[in-house]
Design an enzyme around this catalytic site. Structure first.
Site, PDB file in Angstrom:
ATOM      1  N   HIS A  41       0.978  -1.225   0.257  1.00  0.00           N
ATOM      2  CA  HIS A  41       0.094   0.008   0.021  1.00  0.00           C
ATOM      3  C   HIS A  41       0.857   1.400   0.126  1.00  0.00           C
ATOM      4  CE1 HIS A  41      -2.620   2.819   2.522  1.00  0.00           C
ATOM      5  NE2 HIS A  41      -3.289   2.631   1.360  1.00  0.00           N
ATOM      6  N   ARG A  42       0.998   2.021  -1.179  1.00  0.00           N
ATOM      7  CA  ARG A  42       1.697   3.386  -1.407  1.00  0.00           C
ATOM      8  C   ARG A  42       3.349   2.752  -1.097  1.00  0.00           C
ATOM      9  NH1 ARG A  42      -1.685   7.008   2.817  1.00  0.00           N
ATOM     10  NH2 ARG A  42      -3.748   6.123   2.323  1.00  0.00           N
ATOM     11  N   GLU A  68       1.007  -0.462  -4.707  1.00  0.00           N
ATOM     12  CA  GLU A  68      -0.088   0.380  -4.804  1.00  0.00           C
ATOM     13  C   GLU A  68       0.097   2.024  -5.043  1.00  0.00           C
ATOM     14  OE1 GLU A  68      -3.685   2.796  -3.646  1.00  0.00           O
ATOM     15  OE2 GLU A  68      -1.873   2.446  -2.669  1.00  0.00           O
ATOM     16  N   ASP A  70      -0.880   6.130  -5.760  1.00  0.00           N
ATOM     17  CA  ASP A  70      -1.883   7.173  -5.996  1.00  0.00           C
ATOM     18  C   ASP A  70      -1.264   8.394  -6.983  1.00  0.00           C
ATOM     19  OD1 ASP A  70      -3.687   6.242  -3.819  1.00  0.00           O
ATOM     20  OD2 ASP A  70      -1.775   6.698  -2.492  1.00  0.00           O
ATOM     21  N   HIS A  83      -0.599  10.694  -2.037  1.00  0.00           N
ATOM     22  CA  HIS A  83      -2.035  10.288  -1.769  1.00  0.00           C
ATOM     23  C   HIS A  83      -3.171  11.611  -1.308  1.00  0.00           C
ATOM     24  CE1 HIS A  83      -5.126   9.201   1.388  1.00  0.00           C
ATOM     25  NE2 HIS A  83      -5.012   8.200   0.803  1.00  0.00           N
ATOM     26  N   GLU A 142      -4.080   3.693  -8.485  1.00  0.00           N
ATOM     27  CA  GLU A 142      -5.340   4.362  -7.870  1.00  0.00           C
ATOM     28  C   GLU A 142      -5.324   5.746  -8.280  1.00  0.00           C
ATOM     29  OE1 GLU A 142      -7.888   5.842  -3.793  1.00  0.00           O
ATOM     30  OE2 GLU A 142      -6.017   4.258  -3.660  1.00  0.00           O
ATOM     31  N   LYS A 144      -6.529   9.121  -7.645  1.00  0.00           N
ATOM     32  CA  LYS A 144      -6.926   9.724  -6.452  1.00  0.00           C
ATOM     33  C   LYS A 144      -7.662  11.315  -6.769  1.00  0.00           C
ATOM     34  CE  LYS A 144      -5.961   8.695  -3.052  1.00  0.00           C
ATOM     35  NZ  LYS A 144      -6.897   7.820  -1.981  1.00  0.00           N
ATOM     36  N   ASP A 267       0.307  -1.998   4.451  1.00  0.00           N
ATOM     37  CA  ASP A 267       1.350  -1.324   4.860  1.00  0.00           C
ATOM     38  C   ASP A 267       2.564  -1.953   4.977  1.00  0.00           C
ATOM     39  OD1 ASP A 267      -0.219   0.967   4.420  1.00  0.00           O
ATOM     40  OD2 ASP A 267      -0.279   1.633   6.594  1.00  0.00           O
TER      41      ASP A 267
END
Length: 276
Positions: A41-42, A68, A70, A83, A142, A144, A267
């Site tokens: 995640h990020r 992932e 953003d 993000h 993603e 955003k 994370d």
């Protein structure tokens, strides 16, 4: 759509063979965890500043299946990775992402807030990430707040097409958003690229809502607080896959394993590591 047909065919086949597989799968094994995509995640944001090269490199080193990211846009039209819609939380600057030029965004320190060892980390560009990581790790893109950036769908699609990442043999690109209209648009622009919808709203888990999502989405990606075994089964019955977020504890990861999701967005990629 071809991608929907392929997913449906795979589901039908799995239903045919499932009675046999159940005989051999009464006890969960470590090997079963390999069937769950491990999505950083990020990046590996439990250990490095989110949406930076440091976090993404660490995710690759930790054997994540996907990173992932953003995607937003600078005032002068550059696609960048961050993000929040402001730079305040994750850089040493202030202001809205869309009000700052690429040069202004690039001058910011996006690492020191996390730890002094990350001083000087920059906000990456979308094309930089595609060039650095495609072929090495899957990329979950993603969009955003795309409603703030008219035409960003076409921009993202063009960057992927330039690298032949809109083709079915490159299956490790997925595009997702909380903005469903944007995802409908992406499905039309990139019909062979898997599309995901994000939600934390239980109203989006009704049979009617899920049926609507299945007309254009390949992934239904809810927050783990609303995941149930029944929801997972409903999503699968419609030919979609399900990925859940954001895992920040081993307990949350273990819960999602038990629910039978297809991807865990975390994370901490080591919490989802099948080799543990």
């Amino acid at each position: 759509m071809n991608k929907k047909f392929l997913v449906g065919a795979g589901l039908a086949f799995s239903l045919l063979v499932s009675p046999f597989s159940q005989v051999f799968a009464e006890q969960p094994t470590v090997g079963e965890r390999k069937q769950v995509d491990n999505v950083a995640h990020r990046g590996a944001t439990g250990y490095a500043p989110e949406n930076t090269i440091a976090a993404f490199d660490l995710a690759v080193e930790m054997k994540a299946d996907y990173i992932e990211i953003d995607v937003q846009r600078s005032k002068d039209g550059e696609l960048v990775l961050i993000h929040d819609t402001t730079v305040d939380r994750t850089t040493d600057g202030t202001g809205k992402v869309g009000d700052l030029t690429f040069e202004q965004l690039r001058s910011l320190d996006a690492g020191s807030w996390f730890g002094e060892q990350f001083e000087g980390e920059k906000i990456p560009t979308f094309d930089e990430i595609l060039d650095r990581y495609h072929g090495k790790v899957g990329i979950l893109v993603e969009m955003k707040s795309p409603e703030l950036y008219p035409g960003i769908e076409e921009q993202v699609a063009e960057e992927l097409k330039e690298r032949n990442l809109d083709k079915p043999q490159n299956e490790k690109i997925i595009i997702q958003s909380f903005n469903f209209d944007s995802m409908k648009k992406m499905d039309k622009l990139l019909p062979k690229v898997p599309i995901g919808v994000l939600t934390s709203n239980r109203a989006h888990t009704t049979p009617e809502a899920l049926q609507e999502f299945s007309t254009y989405a390949d992934w239904f990606n809810p927050s783990y607080g609303i995941v149930t075994k029944e929801l997972v089964n409903q999503v699968h019955s419609l030919g979609m896959q399900i990925g859940s977020w954001t895992v920040r504890s081993q307990e949350a990861a273990d819960f999602l394993f038990e629910m039978g999701v297809d991807a865990i967005i975390t994370d901490y990629p080591d919490y989802v590591d099948p080799r543990k």
